[in-house]
Enzyme design. Structure first.
Site, PDB file in Angstrom:
ATOM      1  N   LYS A 109       1.561   7.222  -6.256  1.00 40.64           N
ATOM      2  CA  LYS A 109       0.956   6.371  -7.276  1.00 40.64           C
ATOM      3  C   LYS A 109      -0.563   6.503  -7.250  1.00 40.64           C
ATOM      4  O   LYS A 109      -1.177   6.621  -6.185  1.00 40.64           O
ATOM      5  CB  LYS A 109       1.365   4.910  -7.040  1.00 40.64           C
ATOM      6  CG  LYS A 109       0.930   3.950  -8.144  1.00 40.64           C
ATOM      7  CD  LYS A 109       1.424   2.530  -7.857  1.00 40.64           C
ATOM      8  CE  LYS A 109       0.989   1.558  -8.946  1.00 40.64           C
ATOM      9  NZ  LYS A 109       1.443   0.175  -8.676  1.00 40.64           N
ATOM     10  N   SER A 184       3.907  -2.216 -12.472  1.00 41.34           N
ATOM     11  CA  SER A 184       2.866  -1.303 -12.925  1.00 41.34           C
ATOM     12  C   SER A 184       3.122   0.156 -12.577  1.00 41.34           C
ATOM     13  O   SER A 184       2.550   1.060 -13.176  1.00 41.34           O
ATOM     14  CB  SER A 184       1.515  -1.714 -12.325  1.00 41.34           C
ATOM     15  OG  SER A 184       1.506  -1.570 -10.906  1.00 41.34           O
ATOM     16  N   SER A 208       5.579  -4.453  -8.654  1.00 44.04           N
ATOM     17  CA  SER A 208       5.251  -3.165  -9.267  1.00 44.04           C
ATOM     18  C   SER A 208       6.034  -1.981  -8.732  1.00 44.04           C
ATOM     19  O   SER A 208       5.970  -0.894  -9.303  1.00 44.04           O
ATOM     20  CB  SER A 208       3.753  -2.884  -9.125  1.00 44.04           C
ATOM     21  OG  SER A 208       3.006  -3.807  -9.868  1.00 44.04           O
TER      22      SER A 208
END
EC number: 6.3.5.7
Length: 524
Positions: A109, A184, A208
């Site tokens: 990420k 997210s 997330s």
């Protein structure tokens, strides 16, 4: 009749000595490396049945073929990926002892600092920024000889539940390209779901990792707060942020969790003494089953749609028929958790994001004065959702509102922790649907902020209490996957893995249901 997950049967036979030392029988038919779980890829690499470079090339091919549609990645460096894979192959030739996941590629990420690779947190204010050092978790996967495929898309600074707030692109759900992959960290879970990566790292503040896992039919784990180092992770809300694994199955998540977990003196909240036998817990859970495990649950009918509520009820009955002991528990402050979370998160975010002044890093929008340059850069390069939350957070912390909002939210946080303490005096783990609805249509909620925030209804309680929690596939509704959340007491992450592995055996593999006639959107 229990539908046994094939890979866990395979592992059970291996542990019983019924297979060769390589761990797996000879393949029959075409080998599709990119469709294999990480633990099997690792075994094939160690036994030299395939090379680490061949494995890397398989995933590189998938990314090049599909990411123009899925948009999971913000940045790739396949030269680096190949270099690490070749190094693994060379070390295997010299009989060097390698980690259990050596040679298995991984996506990361964009919230996590990577030396020599851009890290932007999905924001234009960090566009093109290359960190001078690696996050601790990157150092650990590098020592484990795991080739990094690239950096995955996310909502800007982790603020969002759909990856639509990324400053660069919108990630699409591999099950239905017209729908969200969650947020997210939608990029990491979408990459795993689309077989672009066997493993990925995500960060979880209020859900997330878990919400994207729910949307994409993957596994996502939020570890106990403080058990995985945050050093080198861009801060959203420091009292919530955690790095965790994304994978296609429980065992793979456990193996990756073992790589990244452990004490780090560079993180002020890092836990010194930890039980890191997560893969062993997964093996034992798969072998032992769910019989005798005390499963708590909360009736989700007042916050979940009817189809997820019905599927959750059927799942509980299936688990009970296999010997699980069910307890409906009281959670008095559950409905207040998401509100308290957003108040605290926005307050912490407004403080953390004040460091992005364009002076130390990131591009500048020049003005006549230094203060003007800072103001102009932040105005142009922060996205609208980030600006909204900074303003709200600053308001929450301002004189006259601090006690009414921030301190009240902290009191609710304490009450949520007390609720969990009572629950875990009665049960081993708590089960909840991961989210109120399946993945929604892109654009459906982007201008309806309250509705978007409610996507985190079930994930924020564990975040408030700092507890380990994971989302595993529960089933498919109208062609879309939905997740089952498993929450355990703090520092009992192994229960998430043992319970998850047992439930995974019973539910079976949902991916055979992908791309069915129920899927009304274009698929990957």
């Amino acid at each position: 009749m229990i539908r046994r997950a094939p890979f866990l049967i395979l592992l059970r036979f291996c542990r019983m000595g019924k297979m060769a030392c390589s761990g797996y029988p000879p393949f029959q038919g075409r080998i599709v490396l990119s469709e294999m779980p990480a633990h099997r890829l690792a075994a094939l690499i160690r036994s030299k049945e395939v090379s680490a470079l061949e494995v890397a090339e398989s995933f590189i091919d998938n990314i090049e073929a599909s990411d123009s549609r899925i948009c999971a990645f913000l940045y790739t460096d396949f030269s680096y990926t190949r270099d690490v894979a070749r190094r693994v192959d060379e070390e295997l030739k010299s009989a060097t002892k390698l980690s259990p996941l050596a040679g298995v590629p991984i996506a990361v990420k964009d919230m996590i600092l990577t030396r020599d690779m851009p890290t932007t947190a999905g924001s234009k204010i960090l566009e093109g920024w290359i960190p001078p050092y690696n996050a601790t978790v990157i150092e650990r996967i590098s020592r484990a000889r795991m080739p990094i495929l690239g950096k995955t898309n996310q909502d800007e600074f982790g603020m969002g539940s759909s990856t639509e707030y990324s400053a660069y692109k919108t990630t699409r759900n591999p099950w239905d390209l017209s729908r969200t992959a969650g947020g997210s960290g939608g990029g990491s879970s979408a990459a795993v779901s689309a077989s672009q990566a066997p493993l990925a790292l995500g960060t979880d503040t209020g859900g997330s990792i878990r919400l994207p896992a729910h949307c994409t039919g993957t596994v996502g784990i939020r570890p106990t707060y403080g058990s995985v180092s945050r050093y080198g992770v861009i801060a959203l809300a420091s009292s919530f942020d955690q790095v965790g694994p994304c994978s296609s199955n429980i065992l793979d998540a456990a193996l990756l969790h073992e790589v990244i977990a452990g004490y780090d003196p560079a993180d002020a909240v890092s836990i010194k003494d930890q039980d890191l036998n997560f893969s062993q817990a997964a093996y034992e859970g798969a072998n032992r089953g769910i019989s005798g495990v005390r499963l708590g649950f909360v009736n989700p009918s007042n916050w979940c749609n009817s189809k997820i509520t019905d599927l959750f009820g059927r799942t509980l009955k299936s688990l009970e028929s296999e010997g699980a002991v069910l307890h409906e528990v009281q959670f008095p402050n559950f409905d207040h958790a998401v509100q308290a979370y957003y108040l605290i998160m926005q307050a912490e975010a407004s403080s953390n994001l004040s460091r992005y002044d364009s002076i130390r890093f990131g591009p500048q929008e020049m003005a006549a004065s230094a203060s003007g340059t800072v103001s102009k850069t932040r105005s142009i390069r922060f996205g609208p959702e980030v600006k909204r939350r900074i303003l709200l957070g600053t308001h929450i912390l301002s004189a006259g509102y601090y006690d009414d909002f921030y301190m009240s939210a902290q009191k609710i946080r304490l009450l949520v922790k007390r609720d969990f303490a009572k629950i875990f005096s009665l049960v081993d783990v708590l089960l909840l649907p991961t989210a109120p609805t399946p993945a929604f249509k892109l654009g459906e909620k982007i201008d309806h902020h309250t509705s978007m925030y409610k996507s985190d209804t079930a994930t924020t309680p564990a975040s408030l209490a700092g507890l380990p929690a994971g989302s595993i596939p529960m089933g498919v509704i109208d062609g879309l996957p939905v997740g089952l959340q498993i929450i355990a007491p703090g520092q009992f992450d192994s229960r998430v893995y043992s319970t998850g592995a047992a439930i995974e055996q019973i539910i079976g593999d949902i991916h055979a249901m992908k791309n069915t006639k129920h899927n009304t959107g274009q698929t990957a």
